[in-house]
Design a protein around this motif. Structure first.
Motif, PDB file in Angstrom:
ATOM      1  N   CYS A   4      36.650  39.305  39.279  1.00 54.14           N
ATOM      2  CA  CYS A   4      36.308  40.551  39.970  1.00 54.14           C
ATOM      3  C   CYS A   4      35.657  40.241  41.314  1.00 54.14           C
ATOM      4  N   LEU A   5      36.208  40.809  42.385  1.00 55.45           N
ATOM      5  CA  LEU A   5      35.692  40.574  43.735  1.00 55.45           C
ATOM      6  C   LEU A   5      34.207  40.920  43.848  1.00 55.45           C
ATOM      7  N   PHE A   6      33.823  42.092  43.344  1.00 55.93           N
ATOM      8  CA  PHE A   6      32.428  42.504  43.516  1.00 55.93           C
ATOM      9  C   PHE A   6      31.487  41.675  42.628  1.00 55.93           C
ATOM     10  N   CYS A   7      31.945  41.245  41.459  1.00 56.50           N
ATOM     11  CA  CYS A   7      31.110  40.332  40.649  1.00 56.50           C
ATOM     12  C   CYS A   7      30.872  39.035  41.414  1.00 56.50           C
ATOM     13  N   ALA A  27      23.702  46.129  47.276  1.00 57.49           N
ATOM     14  CA  ALA A  27      24.274  46.962  48.350  1.00 57.49           C
ATOM     15  C   ALA A  27      24.597  46.096  49.560  1.00 57.49           C
ATOM     16  N   PHE A  28      25.775  46.327  50.148  1.00 60.18           N
ATOM     17  CA  PHE A  28      26.228  45.511  51.278  1.00 60.18           C
ATOM     18  C   PHE A  28      27.173  46.321  52.153  1.00 60.18           C
ATOM     19  N   HIS A  29      27.283  45.911  53.416  1.00 59.32           N
ATOM     20  CA  HIS A  29      28.145  46.625  54.353  1.00 59.32           C
ATOM     21  C   HIS A  29      29.616  46.447  53.982  1.00 59.32           C
ATOM     22  N   ASP A  30      30.359  47.553  54.050  1.00 54.92           N
ATOM     23  CA  ASP A  30      31.801  47.505  53.798  1.00 54.92           C
ATOM     24  C   ASP A  30      32.481  46.688  54.894  1.00 54.92           C
ATOM     25  N   ILE A  31      33.459  45.884  54.492  1.00 51.55           N
ATOM     26  CA  ILE A  31      34.149  44.995  55.435  1.00 51.55           C
ATOM     27  C   ILE A  31      35.051  45.780  56.390  1.00 51.55           C
ATOM     28  N   ALA A  32      35.442  46.980  56.003  1.00 49.66           N
ATOM     29  CA  ALA A  32      36.324  47.819  56.837  1.00 49.66           C
ATOM     30  C   ALA A  32      35.712  49.215  56.948  1.00 49.66           C
ATOM     31  N   VAL A  39      28.204  51.587  53.695  1.00 47.22           N
ATOM     32  CA  VAL A  39      27.635  50.590  52.777  1.00 47.22           C
ATOM     33  C   VAL A  39      28.191  50.845  51.382  1.00 47.22           C
ATOM     34  N   LEU A  40      28.414  49.763  50.640  1.00 45.99           N
ATOM     35  CA  LEU A  40      28.835  49.866  49.243  1.00 45.99           C
ATOM     36  C   LEU A  40      27.650  49.562  48.344  1.00 45.99           C
ATOM     37  N   VAL A  41      27.458  50.413  47.351  1.00 48.28           N
ATOM     38  CA  VAL A  41      26.422  50.186  46.341  1.00 48.28           C
ATOM     39  C   VAL A  41      27.145  49.903  45.030  1.00 48.28           C
ATOM     40  N   ASN A  86      32.487  58.241  45.407  1.00 46.02           N
ATOM     41  CA  ASN A  86      32.940  57.336  44.344  1.00 46.02           C
ATOM     42  C   ASN A  86      34.416  57.592  44.097  1.00 46.02           C
ATOM     43  N   ASN A  87      35.238  56.574  44.265  1.00 48.00           N
ATOM     44  CA  ASN A  87      36.654  56.677  43.935  1.00 48.00           C
ATOM     45  C   ASN A  87      36.853  56.179  42.510  1.00 48.00           C
ATOM     46  N   CYS A  88      37.546  56.987  41.721  1.00 45.05           N
ATOM     47  CA  CYS A  88      37.741  56.656  40.309  1.00 45.05           C
ATOM     48  C   CYS A  88      39.229  56.721  39.973  1.00 45.05           C
ATOM     49  N   ALA A  92      42.649  58.430  43.180  1.00 40.43           N
ATOM     50  CA  ALA A  92      41.580  58.372  44.185  1.00 40.43           C
ATOM     51  C   ALA A  92      41.722  57.139  45.075  1.00 40.43           C
ATOM     52  N   CYS A  93      42.776  56.339  44.816  1.00 36.47           N
ATOM     53  CA  CYS A  93      43.036  55.116  45.591  1.00 36.47           C
ATOM     54  C   CYS A  93      41.902  54.091  45.455  1.00 36.47           C
ATOM     55  N   GLN A  94      41.287  54.035  44.280  1.00 34.40           N
ATOM     56  CA  GLN A  94      40.272  53.005  44.042  1.00 34.40           C
ATOM     57  C   GLN A  94      40.960  51.639  44.111  1.00 34.40           C
ATOM     58  N   SER A  95      40.460  50.772  44.973  1.00 38.52           N
ATOM     59  CA  SER A  95      41.123  49.474  45.164  1.00 38.52           C
ATOM     60  C   SER A  95      40.391  48.331  44.482  1.00 38.52           C
ATOM     61  N   VAL A  96      39.092  48.469  44.264  1.00 40.69           N
ATOM     62  CA  VAL A  96      38.331  47.414  43.581  1.00 40.69           C
ATOM     63  C   VAL A  96      37.824  47.990  42.257  1.00 40.69           C
ATOM     64  N   LYS A  97      38.261  47.380  41.174  1.00 38.55           N
ATOM     65  CA  LYS A  97      37.985  47.936  39.841  1.00 38.55           C
ATOM     66  C   LYS A  97      36.632  47.468  39.312  1.00 38.55           C
ATOM     67  N   ILE A  99      32.766  49.465  39.386  1.00 38.20           N
ATOM     68  CA  ILE A  99      32.146  50.732  39.812  1.00 38.20           C
ATOM     69  C   ILE A  99      31.282  50.527  41.057  1.00 38.20           C
ATOM     70  N   HIS A 100      31.526  51.403  42.034  1.00 35.44           N
ATOM     71  CA  HIS A 100      30.773  51.320  43.284  1.00 35.44           C
ATOM     72  C   HIS A 100      30.743  52.683  43.969  1.00 35.44           C
ATOM     73  N   PHE A 101      29.764  52.843  44.839  1.00 39.99           N
ATOM     74  CA  PHE A 101      29.557  54.088  45.571  1.00 39.99           C
ATOM     75  C   PHE A 101      29.531  53.761  47.057  1.00 39.99           C
ATOM     76  N   HIS A 102      30.265  54.551  47.827  1.00 47.36           N
ATOM     77  CA  HIS A 102      30.272  54.399  49.280  1.00 47.36           C
ATOM     78  C   HIS A 102      29.152  55.276  49.855  1.00 47.36           C
ATOM     79  N   VAL A 103      28.332  54.721  50.723  1.00 44.73           N
ATOM     80  CA  VAL A 103      27.348  55.507  51.476  1.00 44.73           C
ATOM     81  C   VAL A 103      27.831  55.543  52.921  1.00 44.73           C
TER      82      VAL A 103
HETATM   83  P1  AMP Z   1      37.549  51.593  46.900  1.00 48.55           P
HETATM   84  O1  AMP Z   1      38.832  51.801  47.657  1.00 48.55           O
HETATM   85  O2  AMP Z   1      36.797  52.858  46.611  1.00 48.55           O
HETATM   86  O3  AMP Z   1      37.792  50.763  45.655  1.00 48.55           O
HETATM   87  O4  AMP Z   1      36.596  50.775  47.862  1.00 48.55           O
HETATM   88  C1  AMP Z   1      36.637  49.403  47.969  1.00 48.55           C
HETATM   89  C2  AMP Z   1      35.996  49.055  49.269  1.00 48.55           C
HETATM   90  O5  AMP Z   1      35.700  47.661  49.268  1.00 48.55           O
HETATM   91  C3  AMP Z   1      36.857  49.306  50.508  1.00 48.55           C
HETATM   92  O6  AMP Z   1      36.196  50.239  51.358  1.00 48.55           O
HETATM   93  C4  AMP Z   1      36.978  47.921  51.158  1.00 48.55           C
HETATM   94  O7  AMP Z   1      36.951  47.977  52.568  1.00 48.55           O
HETATM   95  C5  AMP Z   1      35.778  47.206  50.589  1.00 48.55           C
HETATM   96  N1  AMP Z   1      35.869  45.750  50.530  1.00 48.55           N
HETATM   97  C6  AMP Z   1      36.898  45.001  50.059  1.00 48.55           C
HETATM   98  N2  AMP Z   1      36.609  43.695  50.129  1.00 48.55           N
HETATM   99  C7  AMP Z   1      35.350  43.606  50.665  1.00 48.55           C
HETATM  100  C8  AMP Z   1      34.481  42.519  50.999  1.00 48.55           C
HETATM  101  N3  AMP Z   1      34.836  41.239  50.788  1.00 48.55           N
HETATM  102  N4  AMP Z   1      33.282  42.801  51.535  1.00 48.55           N
HETATM  103  C9  AMP Z   1      32.909  44.083  51.763  1.00 48.55           C
HETATM  104  N5  AMP Z   1      33.683  45.158  51.456  1.00 48.55           N
HETATM  105  C10 AMP Z   1      34.888  44.918  50.919  1.00 48.55           C
END
Ligand code: AMP
Length: 114
Positions: A4-7, A27-32, A39-41, A86-88, A92-97, A99-103
């Motif tokens: 898992c990327l976030f783990c 919590a960390f800044h979103d890469i995009a 910020v992602l929590v 929160n994308n679920c 919702a196009c959740q890309s990282v499986k 759980i996380h919250f966008h601020v």
């Molecule tokens: P979600 O689409 O709701 O699953 O959000 C996943 C978020 O993770 C997206 O906004 C990505 O830009 C972000 N993301 C992916 N990889 C990284 C990374 N290595 N560091 C920070 N943010 C990331």
């Protein structure tokens, strides 16, 4: 969770631009960023999404929202306001499986939610 990327970010195996950390959350800044501040929590305990919230204790789940508010305070968003997203799941196009919250904030956001 091994793959898992976030783990991996929480464990420090992948670099991140950290904003805040406590016992339950990271919590960390979103890469995009999709706003001036984005910020992602994430919960430190892995569960795929909000639909699987029973994997977390009430304290772990509430900590995510408290950390969103803490991050907003730290980054000066509280007075003007911010959005928590929160994308679920697939629709919702959740890309990282994990759980996380966008601020999102630092500017006037769209009236539309998506
Ligand atoms: P979600 O689409 O709701 O699953 O959000 C996943 C978020 O993770 C997206 O906004 C990505 O830009 C972000 N993301 C992916 N990889 C990284 C990374 N290595 N560091 C920070 N943010 C990331």
């Amino acid at each position: 969770m091994n793959d898992c990327l976030f783990c991996k970010i929480i464990a420090g195996q992948i670099p991140s631009n950290k904003v805040y950390e406590d016992e339950f959350t990271y919590a960390f800044h979103d890469i995009a960023p999709q706003a001036r501040v984005h910020v992602l929590v994430v919960s430190k305990k892995h569960t795929p999404d909000a639909a699987h919230n029973e994997d977390l204790t009430d304290q772990e789940l509430a900590a995510c929202i408290r950390t969103c508010a803490r991050v907003a305070d730290l980054l000066g968003l509280t007075e003007d306001g911010y959005r928590i997203v929160n994308n679920c799941g697939e629709n919702a196009c959740q890309s990282v499986k994990h759980i996380h919250f966008h601020v999102l904030g630092g500017e006037k956001l769209s009236e539309k939610m998506a």
